[in-house]
Motif scaffolding. Structure first.
Motif, PDB file in Angstrom:
ATOM      1  N   ARG A 165     -11.300  -2.560   0.558  1.00 10.19           N
ATOM      2  CA  ARG A 165     -10.101  -2.260  -0.239  1.00 10.19           C
ATOM      3  C   ARG A 165      -9.396  -1.006   0.276  1.00 10.19           C
ATOM      4  NH1 ARG A 165     -13.525  -4.078  -4.338  1.00 10.19           N
ATOM      5  NH2 ARG A 165     -13.814  -2.041  -5.296  1.00 10.19           N
TER       6      ARG A 165
ATOM      7  N   GLY B  30       0.789  -1.227   0.000  1.00 11.36           N
ATOM      8  CA  GLY B  30       0.000   0.000   0.000  1.00 11.36           C
ATOM      9  C   GLY B  30       0.820   1.275   0.000  1.00 11.36           C
TER      10      GLY B  30
ATOM     11  N   PRO C  56     -10.483   3.037  -4.833  1.00 12.60           N
ATOM     12  CA  PRO C  56     -11.640   2.134  -4.867  1.00 12.60           C
ATOM     13  C   PRO C  56     -12.980   2.839  -4.672  1.00 12.60           C
ATOM     14  CG  PRO C  56      -9.931   1.242  -3.426  1.00 12.60           C
ATOM     15  CD  PRO C  56      -9.523   2.639  -3.797  1.00 12.60           C
TER      16      PRO C  56
ATOM     17  N   ALA D 105      -5.450   5.387  -1.646  1.00 10.87           N
ATOM     18  CA  ALA D 105      -6.467   4.597  -0.946  1.00 10.87           C
ATOM     19  C   ALA D 105      -7.884   4.978  -1.369  1.00 10.87           C
ATOM     20  CB  ALA D 105      -6.317   4.770   0.566  1.00 10.87           C
TER      21      ALA D 105
ATOM     22  N   GLY E 278     -17.887  -3.533  -1.452  1.00 13.65           N
ATOM     23  CA  GLY E 278     -16.566  -4.126  -1.607  1.00 13.65           C
ATOM     24  C   GLY E 278     -15.450  -3.105  -1.662  1.00 13.65           C
ATOM     25  N   ALA E 279     -15.773  -1.851  -1.949  1.00 16.82           N
ATOM     26  CA  ALA E 279     -14.744  -0.806  -2.004  1.00 16.82           C
ATOM     27  C   ALA E 279     -14.212  -0.460  -0.621  1.00 16.82           C
ATOM     28  CB  ALA E 279     -15.300   0.452  -2.679  1.00 16.82           C
TER      29      ALA E 279
ATOM     30  N   ASP F 265      -7.490  -2.203   3.245  1.00 13.95           N
ATOM     31  CA  ASP F 265      -6.333  -2.998   2.818  1.00 13.95           C
ATOM     32  C   ASP F 265      -5.179  -2.121   2.345  1.00 13.95           C
ATOM     33  OD1 ASP F 265      -7.642  -5.366   3.397  1.00 13.95           O
ATOM     34  OD2 ASP F 265      -8.201  -5.774   1.307  1.00 13.95           O
ATOM     35  N   VAL F 266      -5.474  -1.117   1.527  1.00 12.18           N
ATOM     36  CA  VAL F 266      -4.418  -0.243   1.001  1.00 12.18           C
ATOM     37  C   VAL F 266      -3.728   0.500   2.134  1.00 12.18           C
ATOM     38  CG1 VAL F 266      -3.979   1.857  -0.351  1.00 12.18           C
ATOM     39  CG2 VAL F 266      -5.391   0.031  -1.320  1.00 12.18           C
TER      40      VAL F 266
END
Length: 196
Positions: A114, A45, A53, A50, A110-111, A117-118
């Protein structure tokens, strides 16, 4: 910029020598490359946007009730994450809970993981991670409020120093209407599984 695996592997070989080990012995021979591969994943990342997404939003002003904004928060609970503490380069892992009060647009659910995660895939401290998640969501979406609750276990607490194996750290980051403690009480209860 991607992680320089060759430099990481060289540094790990040097580290093994510095602690009195032989990086050429059979059990350690592949360790420098394995650590380099792991670090490429752990720190993927670094330098990544970030908010990317969150760029694909859906208008809520179209559909069966075009003049009605969502009246309640959108919540996503129990997003698993792992990161590396920037103080000791030891892992911490836990769950992120996200709530946002949409304006004119929403984003695919779902974004949100993400974004987590980033931001988690870089050297971090939990306090800053929650703030960065909140800023990314508040900055990229038309929101009236954002609330992030992170609950994580840090190996720098559980495996070194005071060695508190059952300790977890909880942090809260709030934006917009959720900066008011009264306004966020119900949301925190719903996010963390408590009674409202």
């Amino acid at each position: 910029m991607p992680v320089d695996r060759d430099r990481v592997a060289a540094a790990v070989r040097e580290l093994l020598e510095a602690i009195g080990e032989d990086p050429a012995r059979p059990g350690l021979k592949q360790t420098p490359q394995r650590v380099a591969d792991a670090y490429a994943e752990f720190f993927a990342g670094v330098g990544v946007d970030a908010a990317e997404p969150l760029q694909h939003t859906i208008s809520v002003s179209r559909g069966p009730a075009p003049d009605t904004l969502p009246s309640g928060a959108v919540m996503l609970r129990d997003i698993r994450f792992r990161s590396m503490c920037e103080h000791h380069l030891l892992p911490f892992a836990g769950h992120a809970h996200i709530a946002y009060l949409p304006g004119e647009q929403v984003v695919g659910l779902g974004a949100l993981p993400r974004v987590v995660d980033v931001l988690a895939a870089r050297p971090q401290v939990q306090e800053r991670l929650g703030e960065q998640i909140a800023d990314s969501i508040a900055g990229a979406l038309d929101t009236r409020g954002v609330l992030i609750v992170l609950d994580a276990v840090h190996e720098c607490v559980t495996m070194r120093g005071g060695r508190q194996p059952d300790a977890s750290t909880v942090t809260i980051a709030a934006r917009g209407v959720f900066t008011d403690p009264v306004a966020r009480t119900e949301i925190i209860a719903l996010l963390t599984g408590g009674a409202a």
